[in-house]
Design a protein around this motif. Structure first.
Motif, PDB file in Angstrom:
ATOM      1  N   LEU A  65       3.149 -12.605   5.229  1.00  0.00           N
ATOM      2  CA  LEU A  65       2.531 -11.279   5.323  1.00  0.00           C
ATOM      3  C   LEU A  65       2.796 -10.447   4.078  1.00  0.00           C
ATOM      4  O   LEU A  65       1.925  -9.705   3.613  1.00  0.00           O
ATOM      5  CB  LEU A  65       3.053 -10.547   6.562  1.00  0.00           C
ATOM      6  N   GLU A  66       3.983 -10.580   3.524  1.00  0.00           N
ATOM      7  CA  GLU A  66       4.282  -9.854   2.289  1.00  0.00           C
ATOM      8  C   GLU A  66       3.470 -10.393   1.125  1.00  0.00           C
ATOM      9  O   GLU A  66       3.045  -9.644   0.246  1.00  0.00           O
ATOM     10  CB  GLU A  66       5.783  -9.929   1.993  1.00  0.00           C
ATOM     11  N   VAL A  67       3.239 -11.705   1.107  1.00  0.00           N
ATOM     12  CA  VAL A  67       2.368 -12.282   0.079  1.00  0.00           C
ATOM     13  C   VAL A  67       0.953 -11.720   0.227  1.00  0.00           C
ATOM     14  O   VAL A  67       0.303 -11.363  -0.763  1.00  0.00           O
ATOM     15  CB  VAL A  67       2.356 -13.823   0.174  1.00  0.00           C
ATOM     16  N   LEU A  68       0.464 -11.617   1.468  1.00  0.00           N
ATOM     17  CA  LEU A  68      -0.858 -11.038   1.692  1.00  0.00           C
ATOM     18  C   LEU A  68      -0.941  -9.618   1.149  1.00  0.00           C
ATOM     19  O   LEU A  68      -1.928  -9.223   0.540  1.00  0.00           O
ATOM     20  CB  LEU A  68      -1.177 -11.012   3.191  1.00  0.00           C
ATOM     21  N   ARG A  69       0.124  -8.840   1.394  1.00  0.00           N
ATOM     22  CA  ARG A  69       0.105  -7.428   1.003  1.00  0.00           C
ATOM     23  C   ARG A  69       0.224  -7.234  -0.500  1.00  0.00           C
ATOM     24  O   ARG A  69      -0.376  -6.324  -1.069  1.00  0.00           O
ATOM     25  CB  ARG A  69       1.250  -6.685   1.701  1.00  0.00           C
ATOM     26  N   HIS A  70       1.000  -8.083  -1.151  1.00  0.00           N
ATOM     27  CA  HIS A  70       1.371  -7.798  -2.539  1.00  0.00           C
ATOM     28  C   HIS A  70       0.878  -8.816  -3.563  1.00  0.00           C
ATOM     29  O   HIS A  70       0.950  -8.536  -4.762  1.00  0.00           O
ATOM     30  CB  HIS A  70       2.887  -7.685  -2.651  1.00  0.00           C
ATOM     31  N   ARG A  71       0.404  -9.978  -3.141  1.00  0.00           N
ATOM     32  CA  ARG A  71      -0.011 -10.982  -4.108  1.00  0.00           C
ATOM     33  C   ARG A  71      -1.457 -11.421  -3.923  1.00  0.00           C
ATOM     34  O   ARG A  71      -1.982 -12.171  -4.725  1.00  0.00           O
ATOM     35  CB  ARG A  71       0.915 -12.213  -4.041  1.00  0.00           C
ATOM     36  N   PHE A  72      -2.104 -10.977  -2.852  1.00  0.00           N
ATOM     37  CA  PHE A  72      -3.520 -11.244  -2.646  1.00  0.00           C
ATOM     38  C   PHE A  72      -4.327 -10.108  -3.267  1.00  0.00           C
ATOM     39  O   PHE A  72      -3.780  -9.065  -3.606  1.00  0.00           O
ATOM     40  CB  PHE A  72      -3.821 -11.303  -1.141  1.00  0.00           C
ATOM     41  N   PRO A  73      -5.652 -10.290  -3.426  1.00  0.00           N
ATOM     42  CA  PRO A  73      -6.496  -9.135  -3.770  1.00  0.00           C
ATOM     43  C   PRO A  73      -6.201  -7.997  -2.803  1.00  0.00           C
ATOM     44  O   PRO A  73      -5.986  -8.240  -1.602  1.00  0.00           O
ATOM     45  CB  PRO A  73      -7.916  -9.693  -3.597  1.00  0.00           C
ATOM     46  N   PRO A  74      -6.175  -6.750  -3.263  1.00  0.00           N
ATOM     47  CA  PRO A  74      -5.599  -5.627  -2.500  1.00  0.00           C
ATOM     48  C   PRO A  74      -6.457  -5.137  -1.341  1.00  0.00           C
ATOM     49  O   PRO A  74      -6.830  -3.972  -1.271  1.00  0.00           O
ATOM     50  CB  PRO A  74      -5.447  -4.553  -3.566  1.00  0.00           C
ATOM     51  N   PHE A  75      -6.790  -6.036  -0.420  1.00  0.00           N
ATOM     52  CA  PHE A  75      -7.639  -5.674   0.703  1.00  0.00           C
ATOM     53  C   PHE A  75      -6.843  -5.087   1.865  1.00  0.00           C
ATOM     54  O   PHE A  75      -7.333  -4.218   2.591  1.00  0.00           O
ATOM     55  CB  PHE A  75      -8.418  -6.906   1.159  1.00  0.00           C
ATOM     56  N   VAL A  76      -5.625  -5.567   2.084  1.00  0.00           N
ATOM     57  CA  VAL A  76      -4.812  -5.086   3.203  1.00  0.00           C
ATOM     58  C   VAL A  76      -4.556  -3.588   3.069  1.00  0.00           C
ATOM     59  O   VAL A  76      -4.703  -2.829   4.038  1.00  0.00           O
ATOM     60  CB  VAL A  76      -3.483  -5.861   3.285  1.00  0.00           C
ATOM     61  N   ALA A  77      -4.214  -3.133   1.867  1.00  0.00           N
ATOM     62  CA  ALA A  77      -3.967  -1.705   1.652  1.00  0.00           C
ATOM     63  C   ALA A  77      -5.244  -0.898   1.824  1.00  0.00           C
ATOM     64  O   ALA A  77      -5.222   0.228   2.337  1.00  0.00           O
ATOM     65  CB  ALA A  77      -3.385  -1.479   0.255  1.00  0.00           C
ATOM     66  N   GLU A  78      -6.382  -1.472   1.413  1.00  0.00           N
ATOM     67  CA  GLU A  78      -7.659  -0.776   1.569  1.00  0.00           C
ATOM     68  C   GLU A  78      -8.013  -0.603   3.044  1.00  0.00           C
ATOM     69  O   GLU A  78      -8.531   0.445   3.460  1.00  0.00           O
ATOM     70  CB  GLU A  78      -8.758  -1.548   0.836  1.00  0.00           C
ATOM     71  N   LEU A  79      -7.737  -1.611   3.850  1.00  0.00           N
ATOM     72  CA  LEU A  79      -7.963  -1.494   5.292  1.00  0.00           C
ATOM     73  C   LEU A  79      -7.084  -0.410   5.895  1.00  0.00           C
ATOM     74  O   LEU A  79      -7.539   0.390   6.712  1.00  0.00           O
ATOM     75  CB  LEU A  79      -7.667  -2.818   5.989  1.00  0.00           C
ATOM     76  N   ALA A  80      -5.824  -0.396   5.492  1.00  0.00           N
ATOM     77  CA  ALA A  80      -4.885   0.592   6.036  1.00  0.00           C
ATOM     78  C   ALA A  80      -5.305   2.016   5.689  1.00  0.00           C
ATOM     79  O   ALA A  80      -4.976   2.962   6.413  1.00  0.00           O
ATOM     80  CB  ALA A  80      -3.479   0.314   5.515  1.00  0.00           C
ATOM     81  N   ALA A  81      -6.037   2.175   4.579  1.00  0.00           N
ATOM     82  CA  ALA A  81      -6.458   3.507   4.133  1.00  0.00           C
ATOM     83  C   ALA A  81      -7.780   3.959   4.758  1.00  0.00           C
ATOM     84  O   ALA A  81      -8.201   5.096   4.531  1.00  0.00           O
ATOM     85  CB  ALA A  81      -6.579   3.528   2.609  1.00  0.00           C
ATOM     86  N   LEU A  82      -8.434   3.099   5.540  1.00  0.00           N
ATOM     87  CA  LEU A  82      -9.725   3.473   6.108  1.00  0.00           C
ATOM     88  C   LEU A  82      -9.679   4.747   6.958  1.00  0.00           C
ATOM     89  O   LEU A  82     -10.598   5.568   6.872  1.00  0.00           O
ATOM     90  CB  LEU A  82     -10.300   2.319   6.935  1.00  0.00           C
ATOM     91  N   PRO A  83      -8.648   4.956   7.792  1.00  0.00           N
ATOM     92  CA  PRO A  83      -8.625   6.206   8.574  1.00  0.00           C
ATOM     93  C   PRO A  83      -8.675   7.458   7.705  1.00  0.00           C
ATOM     94  O   PRO A  83      -9.218   8.491   8.130  1.00  0.00           O
ATOM     95  CB  PRO A  83      -7.303   6.106   9.347  1.00  0.00           C
ATOM     96  N   GLU A  84      -8.135   7.385   6.491  1.00  0.00           N
ATOM     97  CA  GLU A  84      -8.141   8.540   5.603  1.00  0.00           C
ATOM     98  C   GLU A  84      -9.534   8.822   5.040  1.00  0.00           C
ATOM     99  O   GLU A  84      -9.792   9.922   4.540  1.00  0.00           O
ATOM    100  CB  GLU A  84      -7.167   8.303   4.447  1.00  0.00           C
ATOM    101  N   ARG A  85     -10.449   7.841   5.145  1.00  0.00           N
ATOM    102  CA  ARG A  85     -11.796   8.015   4.604  1.00  0.00           C
ATOM    103  C   ARG A  85     -12.794   8.475   5.666  1.00  0.00           C
ATOM    104  O   ARG A  85     -13.957   8.717   5.343  1.00  0.00           O
ATOM    105  CB  ARG A  85     -12.266   6.705   3.960  1.00  0.00           C
ATOM    106  N   VAL A  86     -12.343   8.574   6.912  1.00  0.00           N
ATOM    107  CA  VAL A  86     -13.239   9.025   7.979  1.00  0.00           C
ATOM    108  C   VAL A  86     -13.680  10.458   7.706  1.00  0.00           C
ATOM    109  O   VAL A  86     -12.862  11.348   7.453  1.00  0.00           O
ATOM    110  CB  VAL A  86     -12.533   8.944   9.346  1.00  0.00           C
ATOM    111  N   GLY A  87     -14.982  10.690   7.738  1.00  0.00           N
ATOM    112  CA  GLY A  87     -15.522  12.025   7.524  1.00  0.00           C
ATOM    113  C   GLY A  87     -15.519  12.474   6.085  1.00  0.00           C
ATOM    114  O   GLY A  87     -15.865  13.617   5.786  1.00  0.00           O
ATOM    115  N   ARG A  88     -15.158  11.595   5.182  1.00  0.00           N
ATOM    116  CA  ARG A  88     -15.060  11.962   3.765  1.00  0.00           C
ATOM    117  C   ARG A  88     -15.868  10.976   2.934  1.00  0.00           C
ATOM    118  O   ARG A  88     -15.844   9.781   3.164  1.00  0.00           O
ATOM    119  CB  ARG A  88     -13.599  11.965   3.314  1.00  0.00           C
ATOM    120  N   GLY A  89     -16.563  11.505   1.937  1.00  0.00           N
ATOM    121  CA  GLY A  89     -17.329  10.636   1.063  1.00  0.00           C
ATOM    122  C   GLY A  89     -18.535  10.046   1.765  1.00  0.00           C
ATOM    123  O   GLY A  89     -18.916  10.447   2.866  1.00  0.00           O
ATOM    124  N   ASP A  90     -19.130   9.072   1.116  1.00  0.00           N
ATOM    125  CA  ASP A  90     -20.350   8.439   1.613  1.00  0.00           C
ATOM    126  C   ASP A  90     -19.989   7.213   2.445  1.00  0.00           C
ATOM    127  O   ASP A  90     -19.252   6.327   1.985  1.00  0.00           O
ATOM    128  CB  ASP A  90     -21.223   8.033   0.421  1.00  0.00           C
TER     129      ASP A  90
END
Length: 214
Positions: A65-90
């Motif tokens: 799981l740590e390899v996924l978070r830190h050594r894969f393309p940075p998709f896990v962090a982008e998913l975690a940030a989705l709630p912050e994008r609700v109602g904002r931007g396009d």
């Protein structure tokens, strides 16, 4: 095996040790597949003992799981940030970002994970390990569905949008594209990723008419 912490010179910091282990784990998992990436082989590649690995990571699943978070393309962090994008931007731009992040993530992970399916017992243990950490591939769909549901409730998607079904269509298409790129050794013959993302999002028919035409 001689542990790096026993060599002469400055003792590595905890962060340096973890980074070296993660680098080794990522290389071994990519080279051998997850089924054959034992903690013994990861320890050998990192230059540390297995005991040192277990001082920093509870088990192989946590290390993965740590390899996924830190050594894969940075998709896990982008998913975690989705709630912050609700109602904002396009909304369309956010969904396109999901696609552009998901495809390389799946392309990178497909060969690594594929080896597990040839070993049912290992697959079961890996699944149980992920469950113990509250992780697993289903979380991708959940994160995207959560974002879609929140945007629908704000009126930024059509009222009849089914978040779970739409997330399944979006994520499934991304997984297929990632698999095809991994299988074919690249994206030759496939549309550019940004165009693929735009076409996929438009095909979902969940954006209000004014958002599509604007």
């Amino acid at each position: 095996m001689q542990d790096h912490t026993r060599k002469r010179g400055p003792r590595p910091t905890t962060a340096q040790t973890r980074q070296r282990i993660l680098d080794a784990a990522a290389e071994v998992m990519e080279r051998l597949g997850l089924a054959n990436a034992t903690t013994k082989e990861i320890a050998r590649s990192s230059g540390y003992s297995e005991a040192t690995l277990y001082k920093h990571f509870a088990d192989k699943s946590e290390l993965f799981l740590e390899v996924l978070r830190h050594r894969f393309p940075p998709f896990v962090a982008e998913l975690a940030a989705l709630p912050e994008r609700v109602g904002r931007g396009d909304v369309r731009a956010t969904l396109c970002d999901v696609v552009v992040g998901a495809v390389p993530f799946f392309r990178h992970g497909a060969p690594m994970l594929g080896s597990l399916f040839a070993e049912p017992a290992l697959l079961r243990r890996h699944r149980e390990g992920l469950d113990a950490h509250g992780a697993g591939p289903h979380n991708v769909n959940r994160a995207v569905a959560g974002y879609l549901g929140a945007e629908r409730d704000l009126g930024r998607l059509t009222p009849d949008t089914d978040p779970d079904a739409t997330a399944a269509l979006l994520v499934g298409a991304c997984f297929q594209r990632g698999f095809l790129e991994a299988f074919g050794g690249g994206a030759e013959g496939l549309p550019p990723l940004d165009r693929f993302a735009a076409d996929l999002v438009s095909s979902l028919r969940v954006l209000p008419r004014d958002a599509v035409d604007g």
